[in-house]
Scaffold this motif. Sequence first.
Motif, short mmCIF file in Angstrom:
data_model
loop_
_atom_site.label_atom_id
_atom_site.label_comp_id
_atom_site.label_asym_id
_atom_site.label_seq_id
_atom_site.Cartn_x
_atom_site.Cartn_y
_atom_site.Cartn_z
N GLN A 92 6.05 10.76 -0.23
CA GLN A 92 5.02 9.72 -0.74
C GLN A 92 5.42 8.39 -0.78
N MET A 93 5.11 7.41 -0.02
CA MET A 93 5.58 5.95 0.14
C MET A 93 4.70 5.31 -0.58
N ASN A 94 5.17 4.50 -1.78
CA ASN A 94 4.61 3.32 -2.20
C ASN A 94 5.13 2.23 -2.14
N SER A 95 4.47 1.23 -2.38
CA SER A 95 5.11 -0.30 -2.43
C SER A 95 5.58 -0.55 -1.05
N LEU A 96 4.81 -0.28 0.08
CA LEU A 96 5.34 -0.17 1.37
C LEU A 96 5.52 -1.79 1.74
N ARG A 129 10.58 3.81 -4.75
CA ARG A 129 9.44 3.65 -4.01
C ARG A 129 8.72 4.73 -3.41
N PHE A 130 9.64 5.60 -2.88
CA PHE A 130 9.32 6.91 -2.07
C PHE A 130 9.52 8.15 -3.08
N GLY A 155 0.82 -1.10 -0.06
CA GLY A 155 0.04 0.05 -0.04
C GLY A 155 0.89 1.17 0.00
N SER A 156 0.20 2.25 0.06
CA SER A 156 0.84 3.57 0.09
C SER A 156 0.33 4.59 1.22
N ARG A 168 1.06 8.84 2.63
CA ARG A 168 1.70 10.09 2.29
C ARG A 168 1.91 10.95 3.63
#
Length: 120
Positions: A78-82, A66-67, A15-16, A18
């Motif tokens: 923004q943090m993606n693919s946590l 990812r970020f 998940g993501s 912010r």
Amino acid sequence: VQLQASGGGLVQAGGSLRLSCAASRRTFSGYAVGWFRQAPGKEREFVAAISWTGANAYFADSVKGRFTISRDNAVYLQMNSLKAEDTAVYFCAATRRRPTPMIEMEYTYWGQGTLVTVSS
């Protein structure tokens, strides 16, 4: 300068989230801003930083791709693919030092931290 980090929470792996960092003076003009994190039982570590102009961004190898980091009157991470290993308390910090530092001792002002928990 007082900093306020927000946006943390519980998210599933993949998940993501912010994160936001706001300054009491309402602007980070002239300040580079960095994000650091501290996982339970570990040292605080650098995550990302953005130069005072916003033209340059720097990332730890563990979050590259990812970020992302951006800024307007606040600074956003923004943090993606946590991943589960991203679980930590995240801190934002500000400094007038040049060039943009990636070590915590170079930062003058710190926020209180916001908890990010990634469930696997």
